[in-house]
Write a protein that holds these residues in place. Structure first.
Motif, PDB file in Angstrom:
ATOM      1  N   PRO A 563      -0.280 -20.505 -33.232  1.00 34.03           N
ATOM      2  CA  PRO A 563       0.963 -21.042 -33.812  1.00 34.03           C
ATOM      3  C   PRO A 563       1.825 -21.658 -32.722  1.00 34.03           C
ATOM      4  O   PRO A 563       1.634 -21.383 -31.524  1.00 34.03           O
ATOM      5  CB  PRO A 563       1.629 -19.805 -34.416  1.00 34.03           C
ATOM      6  N   LEU A 564       2.783 -22.493 -33.109  1.00 38.45           N
ATOM      7  CA  LEU A 564       3.645 -23.146 -32.129  1.00 38.45           C
ATOM      8  C   LEU A 564       4.400 -22.129 -31.290  1.00 38.45           C
ATOM      9  O   LEU A 564       4.625 -22.334 -30.097  1.00 38.45           O
ATOM     10  CB  LEU A 564       4.630 -24.079 -32.846  1.00 38.45           C
ATOM     11  N   SER A 565       4.799 -21.033 -31.913  1.00 39.76           N
ATOM     12  CA  SER A 565       5.466 -19.972 -31.161  1.00 39.76           C
ATOM     13  C   SER A 565       5.119 -18.641 -31.794  1.00 39.76           C
ATOM     14  O   SER A 565       4.953 -18.550 -33.016  1.00 39.76           O
ATOM     15  CB  SER A 565       6.984 -20.178 -31.133  1.00 39.76           C
ATOM     16  N   SER A 566       4.989 -17.631 -30.952  1.00 37.17           N
ATOM     17  CA  SER A 566       4.674 -16.289 -31.443  1.00 37.17           C
ATOM     18  C   SER A 566       5.029 -15.288 -30.356  1.00 37.17           C
ATOM     19  O   SER A 566       4.511 -15.368 -29.232  1.00 37.17           O
ATOM     20  CB  SER A 566       3.186 -16.168 -31.801  1.00 37.17           C
ATOM     21  N   HIS A 567       5.912 -14.345 -30.692  1.00 32.42           N
ATOM     22  CA  HIS A 567       6.269 -13.322 -29.707  1.00 32.42           C
ATOM     23  C   HIS A 567       5.060 -12.471 -29.348  1.00 32.42           C
ATOM     24  O   HIS A 567       4.820 -12.163 -28.190  1.00 32.42           O
ATOM     25  CB  HIS A 567       7.391 -12.438 -30.256  1.00 32.42           C
ATOM     26  N   ARG A 568       4.306 -12.085 -30.374  1.00 31.04           N
ATOM     27  CA  ARG A 568       3.158 -11.210 -30.129  1.00 31.04           C
ATOM     28  C   ARG A 568       2.088 -11.880 -29.284  1.00 31.04           C
ATOM     29  O   ARG A 568       1.428 -11.233 -28.477  1.00 31.04           O
ATOM     30  CB  ARG A 568       2.540 -10.772 -31.470  1.00 31.04           C
ATOM     31  N   LEU A 569       1.895 -13.169 -29.504  1.00 30.94           N
ATOM     32  CA  LEU A 569       0.783 -13.865 -28.863  1.00 30.94           C
ATOM     33  C   LEU A 569       1.196 -14.651 -27.626  1.00 30.94           C
ATOM     34  O   LEU A 569       0.353 -15.297 -26.998  1.00 30.94           O
ATOM     35  CB  LEU A 569       0.132 -14.821 -29.872  1.00 30.94           C
ATOM     36  N   ALA A 570       2.465 -14.606 -27.255  1.00 33.04           N
ATOM     37  CA  ALA A 570       2.955 -15.478 -26.177  1.00 33.04           C
ATOM     38  C   ALA A 570       2.226 -15.232 -24.853  1.00 33.04           C
ATOM     39  O   ALA A 570       1.791 -16.175 -24.187  1.00 33.04           O
ATOM     40  CB  ALA A 570       4.457 -15.303 -25.998  1.00 33.04           C
ATOM     41  N   GLU A 571       2.108 -13.987 -24.453  1.00 32.95           N
ATOM     42  CA  GLU A 571       1.445 -13.674 -23.177  1.00 32.95           C
ATOM     43  C   GLU A 571      -0.019 -14.101 -23.218  1.00 32.95           C
ATOM     44  O   GLU A 571      -0.530 -14.710 -22.267  1.00 32.95           O
ATOM     45  CB  GLU A 571       1.546 -12.171 -22.885  1.00 32.95           C
ATOM     46  N   TRP A 572      -0.682 -13.760 -24.311  1.00 28.48           N
ATOM     47  CA  TRP A 572      -2.097 -14.107 -24.415  1.00 28.48           C
ATOM     48  C   TRP A 572      -2.283 -15.629 -24.471  1.00 28.48           C
ATOM     49  O   TRP A 572      -3.217 -16.163 -23.874  1.00 28.48           O
ATOM     50  CB  TRP A 572      -2.694 -13.466 -25.668  1.00 28.48           C
ATOM     51  N   ALA A 573      -1.399 -16.327 -25.170  1.00 27.38           N
ATOM     52  CA  ALA A 573      -1.483 -17.786 -25.246  1.00 27.38           C
ATOM     53  C   ALA A 573      -1.393 -18.410 -23.858  1.00 27.38           C
ATOM     54  O   ALA A 573      -2.109 -19.366 -23.531  1.00 27.38           O
ATOM     55  CB  ALA A 573      -0.384 -18.332 -26.141  1.00 27.38           C
ATOM     56  N   ALA A 574      -0.512 -17.851 -23.011  1.00 27.47           N
ATOM     57  CA  ALA A 574      -0.386 -18.371 -21.645  1.00 27.47           C
ATOM     58  C   ALA A 574      -1.661 -18.116 -20.843  1.00 27.47           C
ATOM     59  O   ALA A 574      -2.076 -18.960 -20.031  1.00 27.47           O
ATOM     60  CB  ALA A 574       0.812 -17.737 -20.957  1.00 27.47           C
ATOM     61  N   ARG A 575      -2.281 -16.966 -21.060  1.00 33.88           N
ATOM     62  CA  ARG A 575      -3.530 -16.671 -20.348  1.00 33.88           C
ATOM     63  C   ARG A 575      -4.651 -17.604 -20.796  1.00 33.88           C
ATOM     64  O   ARG A 575      -5.451 -18.080 -19.976  1.00 33.88           O
ATOM     65  CB  ARG A 575      -3.926 -15.203 -20.581  1.00 33.88           C
ATOM     66  N   ILE A 576      -4.731 -17.870 -22.109  1.00 27.87           N
ATOM     67  CA  ILE A 576      -5.717 -18.833 -22.608  1.00 27.87           C
ATOM     68  C   ILE A 576      -5.434 -20.218 -22.039  1.00 27.87           C
ATOM     69  O   ILE A 576      -6.333 -20.956 -21.630  1.00 27.87           O
ATOM     70  CB  ILE A 576      -5.707 -18.864 -24.147  1.00 27.87           C
ATOM     71  N   GLY A 577      -4.151 -20.581 -22.023  1.00 32.22           N
ATOM     72  CA  GLY A 577      -3.778 -21.882 -21.467  1.00 32.22           C
ATOM     73  C   GLY A 577      -4.157 -22.009 -20.010  1.00 32.22           C
ATOM     74  O   GLY A 577      -4.610 -23.073 -19.562  1.00 32.22           O
ATOM     75  N   GLU A 578      -3.977 -20.940 -19.239  1.00 30.76           N
ATOM     76  CA  GLU A 578      -4.338 -20.956 -17.820  1.00 30.76           C
ATOM     77  C   GLU A 578      -5.838 -21.174 -17.633  1.00 30.76           C
ATOM     78  O   GLU A 578      -6.265 -21.936 -16.767  1.00 30.76           O
ATOM     79  CB  GLU A 578      -3.913 -19.630 -17.183  1.00 30.76           C
ATOM     80  N   ARG A 579      -6.632 -20.509 -18.492  1.00 35.01           N
ATOM     81  CA  ARG A 579      -8.080 -20.697 -18.401  1.00 35.01           C
ATOM     82  C   ARG A 579      -8.480 -22.116 -18.774  1.00 35.01           C
ATOM     83  O   ARG A 579      -9.366 -22.718 -18.145  1.00 35.01           O
ATOM     84  CB  ARG A 579      -8.799 -19.697 -19.312  1.00 35.01           C
ATOM     85  N   LEU A 580      -7.842 -22.681 -19.800  1.00 38.22           N
ATOM     86  CA  LEU A 580      -8.167 -24.047 -20.200  1.00 38.22           C
ATOM     87  C   LEU A 580      -7.829 -25.042 -19.090  1.00 38.22           C
ATOM     88  O   LEU A 580      -8.587 -25.985 -18.828  1.00 38.22           O
ATOM     89  CB  LEU A 580      -7.422 -24.411 -21.485  1.00 38.22           C
ATOM     90  N   VAL A 581      -6.685 -24.844 -18.448  1.00 36.46           N
ATOM     91  CA  VAL A 581      -6.320 -25.703 -17.322  1.00 36.46           C
ATOM     92  C   VAL A 581      -7.362 -25.589 -16.213  1.00 36.46           C
ATOM     93  O   VAL A 581      -7.822 -26.603 -15.661  1.00 36.46           O
ATOM     94  CB  VAL A 581      -4.917 -25.344 -16.796  1.00 36.46           C
ATOM     95  N   HIS A 582      -7.746 -24.349 -15.906  1.00 34.64           N
ATOM     96  CA  HIS A 582      -8.738 -24.130 -14.843  1.00 34.64           C
ATOM     97  C   HIS A 582     -10.072 -24.803 -15.192  1.00 34.64           C
ATOM     98  O   HIS A 582     -10.671 -25.498 -14.349  1.00 34.64           O
ATOM     99  CB  HIS A 582      -8.945 -22.628 -14.635  1.00 34.64           C
ATOM    100  N   GLU A 583     -10.547 -24.588 -16.423  1.00 35.94           N
ATOM    101  CA  GLU A 583     -11.840 -25.159 -16.820  1.00 35.94           C
ATOM    102  C   GLU A 583     -11.792 -26.693 -16.795  1.00 35.94           C
ATOM    103  O   GLU A 583     -12.715 -27.348 -16.302  1.00 35.94           O
ATOM    104  CB  GLU A 583     -12.198 -24.679 -18.239  1.00 35.94           C
ATOM    105  N   HIS A 584     -10.718 -27.268 -17.321  1.00 41.85           N
ATOM    106  CA  HIS A 584     -10.621 -28.730 -17.353  1.00 41.85           C
ATOM    107  C   HIS A 584     -10.409 -29.312 -15.957  1.00 41.85           C
ATOM    108  O   HIS A 584     -10.856 -30.434 -15.678  1.00 41.85           O
ATOM    109  CB  HIS A 584      -9.483 -29.159 -18.289  1.00 41.85           C
ATOM    110  N   ARG A 585      -9.766 -28.552 -15.089  1.00 42.77           N
ATOM    111  CA  ARG A 585      -9.580 -29.050 -13.719  1.00 42.77           C
ATOM    112  C   ARG A 585     -10.935 -29.157 -13.010  1.00 42.77           C
ATOM    113  O   ARG A 585     -11.220 -30.152 -12.327  1.00 42.77           O
ATOM    114  CB  ARG A 585      -8.647 -28.125 -12.941  1.00 42.77           C
ATOM    115  N   GLU A 586     -11.764 -28.158 -13.181  1.00 41.06           N
ATOM    116  CA  GLU A 586     -13.087 -28.196 -12.549  1.00 41.06           C
ATOM    117  C   GLU A 586     -13.917 -29.349 -13.108  1.00 41.06           C
ATOM    118  O   GLU A 586     -14.607 -30.055 -12.349  1.00 41.06           O
ATOM    119  CB  GLU A 586     -13.815 -26.865 -12.774  1.00 41.06           C
ATOM    120  N   LEU A 587     -13.873 -29.547 -14.431  1.00 41.28           N
ATOM    121  CA  LEU A 587     -14.626 -30.647 -15.033  1.00 41.28           C
ATOM    122  C   LEU A 587     -14.071 -32.001 -14.590  1.00 41.28           C
ATOM    123  O   LEU A 587     -14.839 -32.950 -14.354  1.00 41.28           O
ATOM    124  CB  LEU A 587     -14.567 -30.532 -16.560  1.00 41.28           C
TER     125      LEU A 587
END
Length: 773
Positions: A563-587
């Motif tokens: 979802p666009l915003s979620s208190h429950r998922l905010a921390e996890w969303a940032a961790r997923i986002g960090e992994r996506l940035v890392h994966e796309h940076r390597e590619l």
């Protein structure tokens, strides 16, 4: 003389003043008899049905109508005659007669057939709609709900509380009182689409729509809110939402659309507290429940031979210190279990508090489940043909029914083929099992069967069963649609949260989601924002996100469902986002042409997630890197990447402003405005809304720097753009126009141009008032 059964059409306005309907008969009217008598002779007194509803009683063949029109006394007129109600009760085994609008019958959850006859098992007595136990208490809340219903126009009320607090029973009481005052009531069927709901927008009588488990039905709730807006409020149109929580799903619902935000801004929201907090009240309520169940148990299959009134009189009041009786459902289940246990064995002191093998008092849900399971087995053995399988197989079936359900005979058969012990059976054997389930838990509406009643009992059974046979759930998942998977995770998660399990089901649920990432991962994201205790789902998402074996496609799939915003998922969303940035940076390092755009998108999204966590410096860093990448891409391919660059600049400006770096924030938004202005000149339909949004932001940045004249110019240009857009698409852009007018009013006031500021603010108010209506 035998008379044919005619069909035809009613015009409700025809002779309504005389309390009559006239039915125009389909096809050619029959030929009159030779002696001149009406060909409809003998039909007088016949029942007229529209769908499943008794709509009236035929009285005569309309004079001079050529035998093509029949006069009908409508049900609402018959309802006034006690004699008619008495005859109806005598011949239908129904003690109540409820008026309901014919037009809405397809929207309403169909009453189960068991409500009119013998009940298959004792658990049905706990169904709120049967009203076996008299309603008590809640006087203040009832008064508040009636006041809410009495206000003009559309309105929403959210009633929330944990399972078993009595939400549905309270809703029935409210609805009954409104129906007594000629309201129409719709208990909204969860399977109805928005197109089917359209009929509600034309309601000409006060209407209340009840949506149970609203937190799991947000798309339908949104559609219902749109119906309220289209209705226009000529007569009251009220939506009563029942939910276990008022958490993130409610917050997201309020920001999902202008219709939702306008209606929910003034919605009533109440947490349903415990019904009987005092020991004295619990004793009175327990005694009322015992009497109610004792009076109804003879209607349950196999229970007519017991002296229930005598058994009830021998039951002592519950001990003042007995736990759990504060809640309505626990108290009712206890009263019912005490009666059943006392009938199963001569009454002893231990009948009220059964002791489990371990020495602790047995939970009331487990006591009732023992009785339910006895009926399952008896019904299986006595069916023709019999349904004799291993007990574990039949219990697998019941668990699967509670977890997934089925919306057609084909999906029901598919469900049964997933059960170990049934997958290799012929279709007729599986049909016997299907009929067995339907005989115990008849369907509500056009589905093959219902499920264990009440829901809390179903959750307890699922928890007990999956603890013993965890592998059976894996067989249910592959190839199932998302709606049913959402139900599976919701029921499983609620079962795991039952206090009696002490968290032992959590690991099984977590590992189930991890094993079936593609099927359950996106669903877990949605359910985690709805249920009261999402810990197993959150653990699963964290496990999936941190696992190096989780591939890029899966990470992107999960990110797309956030979802666009979620208190429950905010921390996890940032961790997923960090992994996506890392994966796309390597590619992107290996193949920049292919993956730099994806890296920029990941950075832009990650900036938003970091900002939601208050990590402003990191959010700015991510936004700035996205700008730099997209700037380089736009130099090479402006047509493809200039719109994306403007988006990132807009984001960067917000991040800079949040850090107080106002001059840099203005530079970024000014560049975004310039880009979007050039794009809008070429393609106004596509880019004018974006330009208007950026102009609003630019106005705010200029105002923060004290550049008031320029701030007003930007705000005025935004107003003009939104005014043009609103002329073509008022539903989409009138709210934006009101927001820009509000901003323009502020900028005018800052310049001391108070009359003009008032004019702009007044126009904004008028727009919002019309939208609110």
């Amino acid at each position: 003389m035998e008379t044919a059964h005619p069909s035809g059409k009613l015009n409700p306005g025809d002779r309504e003043v005389a309390n009559r309907y006239v039915m125009a008969v389909d096809g050619h009217p029959p030929t009159p008899l030779k002696d001149g008598r009406s060909p409809w002779g003998g039909l007088s007194g016949g029942a007229l049905f529209c769908g499943d509803l008794l709509t009236g009683v035929i009285t005569a063949d309309e004079e001079y109508g050529g035998h093509s029109r029949l006069v009908v006394v409508p049900t609402y007129a018959l309802h006034q005659a006690e004699g008619f109600r008495d005859v109806l009760a005598e011949h239908t085994d129904s003690q109540t007669m409820v008026l309901a609008p014919v037009e809405f019958q397809s929207l309403t959850e169909a009453p189960s057939a068991v409500l009119l006859g013998e009940l298959p098992s004792p658990g049905w007595l706990l169904v709120a709609g049967l009203k076996v136990v008299p309603f008590r208490g809640r006087s203040e809340l009832l008064a508040e709900l009636n006041d809410w219903a009495g206000t003009d126009g559309a309105g929403v009320f959210l009633l929330h509380g944990s399972g078993g607090q009595g939400k549905t029973r309270l809703a029935h009481q409210v609805v009954d009182e409104l129906v007594d005052h000629r309201w129409a009531a719709v208990w909204l069927d969860p399977h109805r689409t928005e197109a089917e709901l359209e009929v509600l927008s034309d309601s000409a009588t006060p209407t209340v729509v009840v949506v149970d488990y609203a937190e799991t039905r947000t798309p339908q709730v949104k559609a219902m809110l749109r119906m309220c807006v289209r209705h226009g409020g000529a007569v009251p149109m009220k939506v009563l939402l029942l939910a276990r929580t008022a958490g993130e799903w409610w917050e997201r619902l309020g920001s999902s659309s202008d219709a939702a935000s306008m209606l929910l801004a003034r919605a009533g929201v109440r947490l349903l507290e415990e019904l009987e907090p005092e020991a004295k009240g619990r004793a009175v309520a327990y005694r009322e429940a015992v009497r109610g169940f004792a009076g109804a148990l003879p209607k349950v299959n196999g229970q007519a031979g017991y002296p229930w009134t005598v058994i009830a009189s021998g039951l002592p009041d519950p001990a003042p210190t007995r736990l759990g009786l504060e809640g309505a459902l626990t108290l009712h289940m206890t009263a019912l279990a005490d009666l059943l246990d006392s009938a199963a064995a001569p009454f002893q002191e231990t009948a009220t508090v059964r002791v489990a093998a371990g020495g602790a008092p047995e939970e009331v849900e487990d006591r009732l489940l023992r009785h339910e399971q006895r009926y399952w087995q008896t019904a299986a053995e006595t069916r023709t043909p019999s349904v004799v399988f291993e007990q574990s197989t039949l219990h697998d079936v019941m668990a699967a029914v509670a977890l997934l359900g089925a919306d057609s005979r084909d999906t029901a058969d598919d469900l049964l083929r997933r059960i170990e012990g049934l997958e290799d059976q012929p279709r007729d054997r599986r049909n016997s099992v299907l009929k067995w389930v339907a005989s115990l838990y008849p369907a509500l509406g056009d589905i093959p069967f219902g499920s264990i009643q009440p829901d809390r009992l179903a959750e307890r059974f699922v928890g007990r069963h999956v603890r013993q046979r965890p592998g059976m759930v894996d067989r249910l998942i592959v190839g199932i649609d998302g709606t049913r998977l959402e139900r599976l995770l919701t029921v499983y998660c609620r079962a795991a949260s039952h206090r009696v399990f002490g968290g032992v089901l959590d690991d099984g649920l977590t590992s189930l989601c991890a094993r079936h990432v593609s099927e359950l991962g996106p669903v877990a994201i949605e359910v985690a924002t709805q249920v009261e205790s999402p810990r197993p789902l959150m653990q699963a998402l964290e496990l999936i996100g941190d696992d190096n074996a989780t591939d890029l496609a899966t990470l992107m799939l999960l990110a797309d469902h956030l979802p666009l915003s979620s208190h429950r998922l905010a921390e996890w969303a940032a961790r997923i986002g960090e992994r996506l940035v890392h994966e796309h940076r390597e590619l992107a390092e290996a193949r920049p042409d292919a993956f730099l755009p994806h890296l920029a998108t990941s950075l832009n999204n990650q900036s938003n997630r970091l900002a939601n966590l208050g990590r402003r410096e990191e959010a700015l860093d991510a936004a700035t890197e996205a700008v730099n990448i997209r700037r380089s891409l736009a130099k090479a391919r402006p047509d493809a990447f200039l719109p994306n660059l403007a988006t990132s600049l807009n984001n960067q400006s917000i991040r800079l402003a949040n850090l107080g770096r106002r001059e840099e924030a203005l530079d970024a938004i000014t560049e975004a405005v310039n880009i979007r202005r050039s794009l809008a000149e070429a393609r106004p339909d596509a880019f004018l809304p974006n330009l208007a949004g950026s102009l609003n932001n630019q106005s705010n940045r200029l105002g923060e720097l004290g550049r008031r004249e320029e701030a007003l110019d930007a705000a005025t240009e935004a107003v003009n753009a939104y005014r043009d857009l609103a002329k073509a698409r008022p539903d989409a852009f009138l709210p934006n126009l009101a927001g820009s007018l509000n901003n323009q009013s502020v900028q005018l006031a800052n310049l001391g141009r108070r009359e003009e500021a008032l004019d702009a603010a007044t126009e904004a108010v008028n727009i919002r008032r019309s939208l609110a209506k």
